[in-house]
Design a protein around this motif. Structure first.
Motif, short mmCIF file in Angstrom:
data_model
loop_
_atom_site.label_atom_id
_atom_site.label_comp_id
_atom_site.label_asym_id
_atom_site.label_seq_id
_atom_site.Cartn_x
_atom_site.Cartn_y
_atom_site.Cartn_z
N GLN A 220 5.48 5.03 -34.25
CA GLN A 220 5.74 5.27 -35.68
C GLN A 220 7.25 5.39 -35.93
OE1 GLN A 220 3.44 8.61 -37.17
NE2 GLN A 220 1.48 7.59 -36.76
N ALA A 221 7.95 6.02 -34.99
CA ALA A 221 9.41 6.15 -35.16
C ALA A 221 10.06 4.77 -35.16
CB ALA A 221 10.00 7.02 -34.05
N ARG A 222 9.56 3.89 -34.29
CA ARG A 222 10.11 2.53 -34.26
C ARG A 222 9.74 1.78 -35.54
NH1 ARG A 222 8.74 2.19 -28.43
NH2 ARG A 222 10.71 2.63 -27.37
N GLN B 79 19.35 8.76 -28.91
CA GLN B 79 20.17 7.97 -29.85
C GLN B 79 21.12 8.84 -30.66
OE1 GLN B 79 17.41 5.84 -32.33
NE2 GLN B 79 16.24 5.12 -30.59
N SER B 80 21.24 10.11 -30.25
CA SER B 80 22.10 11.08 -30.97
C SER B 80 21.74 11.17 -32.45
CB SER B 80 23.58 10.70 -30.83
OG SER B 80 23.93 10.59 -29.49
N ARG B 81 20.44 11.08 -32.73
CA ARG B 81 20.00 11.20 -34.13
C ARG B 81 19.15 12.46 -34.32
NH1 ARG B 81 17.35 5.91 -36.41
NH2 ARG B 81 16.30 5.83 -34.40
N LEU B 82 19.23 13.40 -33.38
CA LEU B 82 18.42 14.62 -33.47
C LEU B 82 19.32 15.85 -33.59
CD1 LEU B 82 15.49 15.84 -33.19
CD2 LEU B 82 16.11 16.26 -30.80
N ARG B 83 18.99 16.72 -34.54
CA ARG B 83 19.62 18.04 -34.60
C ARG B 83 18.51 19.08 -34.49
NH1 ARG B 83 24.50 17.62 -37.68
NH2 ARG B 83 25.60 15.96 -36.61
N MET C 132 11.11 -0.54 -40.90
CA MET C 132 10.96 -0.56 -42.38
C MET C 132 12.32 -0.38 -43.04
SD MET C 132 7.94 2.17 -42.91
CE MET C 132 6.66 2.27 -41.67
N LEU C 133 13.08 0.56 -42.52
CA LEU C 133 14.39 0.83 -43.12
C LEU C 133 15.34 -0.34 -42.89
CD1 LEU C 133 14.70 4.62 -42.21
CD2 LEU C 133 14.42 3.66 -44.49
N ALA C 134 15.29 -0.90 -41.70
CA ALA C 134 16.19 -2.02 -41.39
C ALA C 134 15.94 -3.20 -42.33
CB ALA C 134 16.01 -2.45 -39.93
N GLU C 135 14.65 -3.39 -42.68
CA GLU C 135 14.34 -4.48 -43.62
C GLU C 135 15.04 -4.30 -44.96
OE1 GLU C 135 10.19 -5.27 -44.24
OE2 GLU C 135 9.87 -5.61 -42.09
N GLU C 136 15.31 -3.06 -45.29
CA GLU C 136 16.01 -2.76 -46.56
C GLU C 136 17.52 -2.62 -46.34
OE1 GLU C 136 14.17 -2.46 -49.30
OE2 GLU C 136 12.21 -2.41 -48.33
N GLY C 137 17.95 -2.89 -45.11
CA GLY C 137 19.37 -2.72 -44.79
C GLY C 137 19.76 -1.25 -44.68
N LEU C 138 18.79 -0.39 -44.38
CA LEU C 138 19.05 1.06 -44.33
C LEU C 138 18.77 1.60 -42.93
CD1 LEU C 138 17.17 2.06 -47.62
CD2 LEU C 138 19.64 1.74 -47.34
N SER C 139 19.14 2.85 -42.71
CA SER C 139 18.78 3.50 -41.45
C SER C 139 18.54 4.98 -41.70
CB SER C 139 19.90 3.31 -40.41
OG SER C 139 21.08 3.89 -40.91
N LEU C 140 17.88 5.61 -40.75
CA LEU C 140 17.62 7.05 -40.85
C LEU C 140 18.92 7.80 -40.56
CD1 LEU C 140 15.02 8.93 -41.07
CD2 LEU C 140 15.28 9.20 -38.60
N ASP C 141 19.23 8.80 -41.36
CA ASP C 141 20.44 9.60 -41.08
C ASP C 141 20.22 10.52 -39.90
OD1 ASP C 141 22.16 8.71 -43.20
OD2 ASP C 141 20.82 9.76 -44.58
N LEU C 142 19.08 11.21 -39.91
CA LEU C 142 18.90 12.28 -38.93
C LEU C 142 17.44 12.72 -38.85
CD1 LEU C 142 21.12 13.85 -37.40
CD2 LEU C 142 20.92 15.63 -39.14
#
Ligand code: AMP
Length: 222
Positions: free
Chosen positions: A100-102, A196-200, A107-117
């Motif tokens: 699901q995370a992938r 991926q250094s995307r976790l706080r 989904m976000l990449a298709e919109e040219g976006l990415s998850l911040d965190l």
């Protein structure tokens, strides 16, 4: 907390074990920044209540305590993100697997976006246990309370007058089981974001206000 003057369009995942106050914190964070709060569990429950096709497909998995197949949940999230991408969002209850995370990244990449965190509210099981064991829930409006925050002997909801009950799944055995299941399920997802250094990680031990401040402090500054 007050509403921020300049809204940030954060794209966030918020997660935490049972008793961590994750959904309340997701709601607060969303309100603070004007983000959409997207709870897959809540959406699925509404679909079940509406007897929609999706609800009928999801119902048996949910009532057995199993995950709903990712294909269904991913579709829900994809549709919601299409509507909400301009606004920013806090995802609550999703992703629950690395797949699901992938899928979310895709989904976000298709919109040219990415998850911040991805923000993980960490809580020792003993603290979660103490919180959940003293929790009562209103049968009417579903608001949850800690016994300690209500006047002694209160049996009715201060908001709507509904009966206050102890949840059937807030017993020691069930709380422990929910914790074990949460850790087994989420450890790979948290590792996925960590490498991926995307976790706080935020300390969930403290009042709602204290934890809310820590969550805000964990956000990237824009
Ligand atoms: P929750 O309110 O987040 O505990 O979700 C309630 C139920 O909805 C879960 O026990 C699952 O059956 C289902 N569910 C919610 N989110 C997901 C997800 N991301 N993947 C699979 N099933 C989910």
């Amino acid at each position: 907390m007050s509403i921020a003057s300049a809204p940030h369009r954060y794209r966030l995942v918020l997660t935490g074990p049972p008793g961590s106050g994750k959904s309340t914190q997701a709601e607060r964070l969303a309100a603070y920044y004007g983000l959409a709060h997207l709870s897959t569990g809540q959406i699925l429950r509404e679909e079940v209540a509406r007897h929609s096709t999706l609800g009928q497909q999801a119902q048996n998995f949910m009532s057995d305590g199993h995950l709903v197949p990712s294909a269904l949940v991913n579709d829900i999230v994809a549709a919601a993100l299409q509507r909400l991408r301009a606004r920013g969002f806090v995802l609550d209850g999703y992703p629950r697997t690395v797949d699901q995370a992938r899928a979310l990244d895709g989904m976000l990449a298709e919109e040219g976006l990415s998850l911040d965190l991805a923000i993980h509210i960490e809580l020792p099981e003993a603290v979660a246990y103490a919180r959940l064991a003293s929790r009562v829930v209103c049968l009417g409006c579903k608001t949850g309370y800690q016994r300690a925050e209500l006047p002694a002997g209160t049996t009715r909801c201060p908001k709507c007058g509904g009966a206050l009950v102890h949840r059937a799944d807030d017993t020691p055995e069930v709380i422990h089981e929910r914790f074990v299941v949460y850790n087994e399920m989420m450890t790979p997802v948290l590792d996925f974001y960590r490498v991926q250094s995307r976790l706080r990680t935020v300390d969930g031990d403290g009042s709602l206000d204290m934890v809310a401040e820590r969550v805000l402090a964990a956000l990237p500054q824009t």
